[in-house]
Write a protein that holds these residues in place. Structure first.
Motif, PDB file in Angstrom:
ATOM      1  N   MET A  19       1.128  -1.486   0.272  1.00 43.31           N
ATOM      2  CA  MET A  19       0.322  -0.002   0.136  1.00 43.31           C
ATOM      3  C   MET A  19       0.890   0.927  -0.102  1.00 43.31           C
ATOM      4  N   ALA A  20       1.690   0.924   0.226  1.00 44.40           N
ATOM      5  CA  ALA A  20       2.748   2.751   0.711  1.00 44.40           C
ATOM      6  C   ALA A  20       4.106   2.718  -0.234  1.00 44.40           C
ATOM      7  N   PHE A  21       3.995   1.442  -1.047  1.00 38.60           N
ATOM      8  CA  PHE A  21       4.784   1.320  -2.167  1.00 38.60           C
ATOM      9  C   PHE A  21       3.172   2.451  -3.249  1.00 38.60           C
ATOM     10  N   ALA A  22       2.464   1.454  -3.270  1.00 40.36           N
ATOM     11  CA  ALA A  22       1.143   1.867  -4.711  1.00 40.36           C
ATOM     12  C   ALA A  22       0.772   3.654  -4.674  1.00 40.36           C
ATOM     13  N   ALA A  23       1.032   3.961  -2.765  1.00 46.85           N
ATOM     14  CA  ALA A  23       0.522   5.798  -2.632  1.00 46.85           C
ATOM     15  C   ALA A  23       1.526   6.418  -3.159  1.00 46.85           C
ATOM     16  N   VAL A  24       2.842   6.210  -2.814  1.00 46.58           N
ATOM     17  CA  VAL A  24       3.955   6.736  -3.382  1.00 46.58           C
ATOM     18  C   VAL A  24       4.393   6.880  -5.162  1.00 46.58           C
ATOM     19  N   LEU A  25       4.297   5.143  -5.259  1.00 46.82           N
ATOM     20  CA  LEU A  25       4.647   5.182  -7.623  1.00 46.82           C
ATOM     21  C   LEU A  25       3.729   5.067  -7.659  1.00 46.82           C
ATOM     22  N   ASP A  26       2.487   4.425  -7.361  1.00 46.55           N
ATOM     23  CA  ASP A  26       1.443   4.018  -7.844  1.00 46.55           C
ATOM     24  C   ASP A  26       1.443   2.617  -8.449  1.00 46.55           C
TER      25      ASP A  26
END
Length: 285
Positions: free
Chosen positions: A153-160
C-alpha cells in the motif's frame, strides 16, 4: 457515568491500552514508505498511514473478539476482555467495528485506486484471520499477510506501482510476524489446546523455539540482502544491528518456554521494527 467510563470498554476492545500491536503494524509500513519515497515521504501520506494503522489494528482486534468471544471466556489471559466479560454486547461491538472501517475507508479518498485495491485486500485478510485459527495449523502466517499489506500500500501510494523490493520487504515482515507471534502463541498454548484453537506453537510442537529462531534469522537475512543490493548506507546497518540485538533478546526469552518471558518477548518485538525503520529512514534521507 462520565465519558471515560462510557468509552473505556470500547478502548479496551480496540486494545488502545495495549499499543504494541499498532507499533508492530506501523514500523514496517513506515519503513516501506521511506523506501518508496527515497527517504522523503510526503507528510500527508505519513499522517494517513499512521492513522490508518491505528484504525485497522483496532478494527482487527474488534473482529477478532467477535469471532473468538466463546473461546476468550475460557482463556485465562482473555476472559476479562469487554466482549467475553459482557461489558459490551455483540451489537455494540459490530457497530463499533463498522465505524472503524468507515473511518479507515475515508482515508482512502485522497489516495490512488491501486492503494485502494490493496486496502480492500488488507481488510479482507484482517477480517478472515480470526477464522483461520479454526482450520489452519499456522494461522500466524495469515496474520503475517495481514500485517504486511501496509507495505505494498505504501509503495502504491507513492509510486502508483509495487516493485519487487516491496515484495521482498513483505516476505521479511511475514517471517518476523510468524516469529514473534509464535512467542505470543506459546503463552496461550495450554488454553488453546483445551478450547481447540490452532496455533504455530501447537503445530511446531517441541520445535517451536527453533521455528521462531529460523523466522527471525530469515527476517534479518532478507533485510541484509536488500541492503547489499540496494547499497544502503552505514546508518541502515546500525539499525540492522540494533534489530539483531532485539531479536537475540527475544529468542533467549522464548527459549525458556516460560509463559511470562514469552509474553515479555512478544511485547518487546516492536523494538526490532523500530530499529529497522530508524536505520532505513536515516540511511535514505
Amino acid at each position: 457515568m462520565d465519558f471515560f467510563d462510557r468509552t473505556s470498554p470500547y478502548l479496551r476492545l480496540a486494545r488502545v491500552d495495549k499499543p504494541v500491536g499498532i507499533l508492530l503494524l506501523l514500523w514496517p509500513t513506515l519503513g516501506a514508505l521511506s523506501v518508496a519515497a527515497s527517504g522523503h515521504p510526503p507528510l500527508h501520506l505519513l499522517a494517513t498511514f499512521i492513522l490508518g494503522s491505528v484504525l485497522m489494528r483496532s478494527a482487527g482486534c474488534v473482529a477478532n473478539d467477535l469471532a473468538d468471544e466463546r473461546f476468550d471466556a475460557h482463556v485465562t489471559r482473555t476472559k476479562h476482555r469487554p466482549l467475553a466479560s459482557g461489558a459490551i454486547s455483540r451489537t455494540q461491538a459490530r457497530s463499533f467495528l463498522a465505524m472503524l472501517l468507515m473511518l479507515a475507508a475515508l482515508l482512502l479518498l485522497h489516495l490512488n485506486a491501486l492503494t485502494g485495491l490493496y486496502a480492500l485486500g488488507a481488510s479482507a485478510v484482517a477480517l478472515c484471520y480470526p477464522f483461520g485459527k479454526r482450520v489452519f495449523g499456522v494461522p500466524q502466517v495469515v496474520l503475517g499477510v495481514a500485517f504486511s499489506f501496509g507495505i505494498p500500500m505504501a509503495f502504491a501510494a507513492v509510486l502508483d506501482s509495487v516493485p519487487a523490493v516491496a515484495w521482498w520487504l513483505c516476505a521479511a515482515n511475514l517471517f518476523w510476524v510468524v516469529g514473534y507471534d509464535t512467542a505470543y502463541a506459546m503463552v496461550d498454548r495450554a488454553d488453546d489446546l483445551l478450547v481447540g484453537v490452532k496455533s504455530s506453537a501447537i503445530t511446531f510442537g517441541r520445535y517451536e523455539v527453533l521455528a521462531s529462531g529460523f523466522c527471525f534469522a530469515t527476517y534479518l537475512g532478507i533485510f541484509a540482502a536488500l541492503a547489499i543490493v540496494s547499497q544502503w548506507t552505514t546508518a541502515f546497518w546500525l539499525g540492522w544491528t540494533g534489530a539483531l540485538g532485539c531479536v537475540v533478546d527475544q529468542y533467549f526469552k522464548i527459549r525458556s518456554r516460560d509463559p511470562a518471558l514469552c509474553f515479555q518477548a512478544f511485547n518487546r518485538a516492536h523494538r526490532a521494527g523500530l530499529c529497522m525503520f530508524t536505520g532505513l529512514a536515516v540511511a535514505l534521507t
